[in-house]
Structure formats: C-alpha cells, structure tokens
Design an enzyme around this catalytic site. Structure first.
Site, short mmCIF file in Angstrom:
data_model
loop_
_atom_site.label_atom_id
_atom_site.label_comp_id
_atom_site.label_asym_id
_atom_site.label_seq_id
_atom_site.Cartn_x
_atom_site.Cartn_y
_atom_site.Cartn_z
N HIS A 194 -34.80 -32.59 19.97
CA HIS A 194 -33.72 -32.44 18.99
C HIS A 194 -33.10 -33.82 18.71
O HIS A 194 -32.96 -34.64 19.62
CB HIS A 194 -32.66 -31.47 19.54
N GLU A 201 -36.39 -30.64 10.87
CA GLU A 201 -34.92 -30.67 10.92
C GLU A 201 -34.42 -32.09 10.63
O GLU A 201 -34.27 -32.91 11.54
CB GLU A 201 -34.43 -30.17 12.27
P1 PGA Z 1 -26.76 -26.53 12.31
O1 PGA Z 1 -27.59 -27.08 13.53
O2 PGA Z 1 -27.29 -25.18 11.94
O3 PGA Z 1 -25.35 -26.47 12.80
O4 PGA Z 1 -26.93 -27.50 11.19
C1 PGA Z 1 -28.96 -26.92 13.59
C2 PGA Z 1 -29.50 -27.67 14.76
O5 PGA Z 1 -29.06 -28.81 14.99
O6 PGA Z 1 -30.34 -27.17 15.50
#
Ligand code: PGA
Length: 236
Positions: free
Chosen positions: A94, A154
């Site tokens: 992440h 992401e």
């Molecule tokens: P968010 O976070 O939905 O608050 O944007 C997603 C993540 O960081 O996994």
C-alpha cells in the site's frame, strides 16, 4: 454487472470494541448479501475476533500487512506463518506503507513470497505502471503466481483524506487496470482503489477491467459500506 470483490481497508482505525460493533451492525446484512465477494481487513489486534465472528459466513478476513521476514529476532513483526489459519488475504505494498514506513519494491516482493508460501492471497497494490514493471523485474513470482494474487490499481493521489473524496477518472482507472493484465500477460483479477463511495462505486465496478474495489474511508462506517455493497450488483 459482474459480481465485484469489495475489500474494506480500515487502516489504523477501530479498536477491538469498535470492530465487534461494526461486525454486529453489518453481519446479518452482509450474510444475506450475494452482491459482492466481501473481504474485511481490520488492524492486527482485531483480526482474531473478526475471524471468529465471521467464521462460517460468506465474509472473509484479511490483514493489512505482513512482515518481509520469515521468523526470528524482528521485534514487533507479524509473519505470514502467524497469519496462517487466521486470514485468507493480506494487503501489501500500500502506498501509505511506502510513504510512512519506507517500504520498497524488494520488501513487497518478499511479502508476496511469504504469503504465497502459506496460501494467503496477496492483495497487491500498484500505484502506477512503473511500479508494476519494477515488481516484474524482481523475479518471476508475480507472473508465475498471478492467478493467486488480487491486484489493485490505486493511484496515491486518489486516496481520500480528511473526509474528501477525490477519485481517479473512470477511464484512466479502467485503462490502467487493463494494462496490469496486459503487462503480466495473463488474465488477472484487478480492483481499483481510491475514494470509492456509494455514489461512484457502481460506475467503477461496471468498467470492463475493474473487478471490484479496495475501500478505505467509506468502509469504516457500516451503513456506507453496506450502501456500496448493495449498489453494485443486481443478479437476475
Ligand atoms: P480510500 O482509501 O477509499 O479512503 O481512498 C483506499 C485505500 O487507501 O486503500
């Protein structure tokens, strides 16, 4: 619409007591729901109680990280062996782990290997395609085991903060999610993460290359999370 995989990433929120409350508030609705494959990722101290409360349900439990080390004198670390039998999934790579804890691509690849050794499915975050290239340069594990990995496109800029949602554009998210499978050269499961909420979830999940979402902020409130689950898929 296809049935999405919806993953709750609670990050560093929720005590054990709050975890129990969240699960009690959602369990019967989540159990009834056939609208999504649901995975809840609480913080480490809550994993055990979450796994026990959700045992024998359709809701799976995942961790938010794992050690790159296997076992030994690594004070504070949680190894894949310790997660074995407790969770079926684990988020790794992440962008917040990179930003705040200096995690590198080499670390992430070690984590992939450690999880796969215990048949725990890595939920592998990919911030951009260069990062994916870097993973691929670091050995064959990601390609060889691609069908055992859930990929998440992401982009760090799209992650919500302070109550604000700032999602990526649908077209870009769909294109990049598709590029992940293309670069790997196999059909892979790819989610999108970043500011998903009940209003935008159906649009993301209906995109051709997006198989579901990794949800941070909007997963912490039971009502909002259930709205996302209920908004996304209508089996006929
Ligand atoms: P968010 O976070 O939905 O608050 O944007 C997603 C993540 O960081 O996994």
């Amino acid at each position: 619409m296809k049935k999405p995989i919806v993953i709750a990433n609670w990050k560093a929120t929720k005590t054990i007591k709050e975890t129990v409350e969240w699960i009690k508030n959602t369990k019967s609705d989540l159990e009834k729901s056939n609208d999504a494959d649901i995975i809840i990722c609480p913080p480490f101290p809550s994993l055990s109680i979450a796994a026990s409360l959700l045992k024998d349900t359709n809701v799976k439990v995942g961790a938010q990280d794992v050690s790159k080390f296997k076992k030994g004198a690594y004070t504070g670390e949680i190894t894949a062996e310790m997660l074995d039998g407790l969770v079926e999934y684990c988020i790794i790579g992440h962008s917040e782990r990179r930003k705040h804890f200096g995690e590198t691509d080499d670390d992430v690849i070690e984590k992939v290997k450690n999880l796969l050794e215990y048949s725990i499915t890595p939920i592998l975050c990919v911030s951009n395609l260069d990062q994916l290239d870097s993973y691929l340069e670091r050995g064959e594990i990601v390609v060889d085991s691609a069908e055992k990995i859930i990929f998440v496109y992401e982009p760090p800029d799209a992650i919500s903060g302070g109550g604000a949602y700032k999602p990526n554009s649908l077209e870009d998210a769909n294109e990049k999610a598709g590029n992940i499978g293309e670069k790997i050269g196999k059909k892979v499961t790819t989610l999108y993460g970043g500011s998903i909420n009940p209003d935008n979830a159906p649009s993301f999940f209906s995109k051709e290359n997006i198989d579901g979402g990794l949800i941070g902020q909007a997963s912490t409130d039971p009502k909002t999370f259930l709205e996302i689950i209920n908004s996304t898929y209508n089996p006929t």
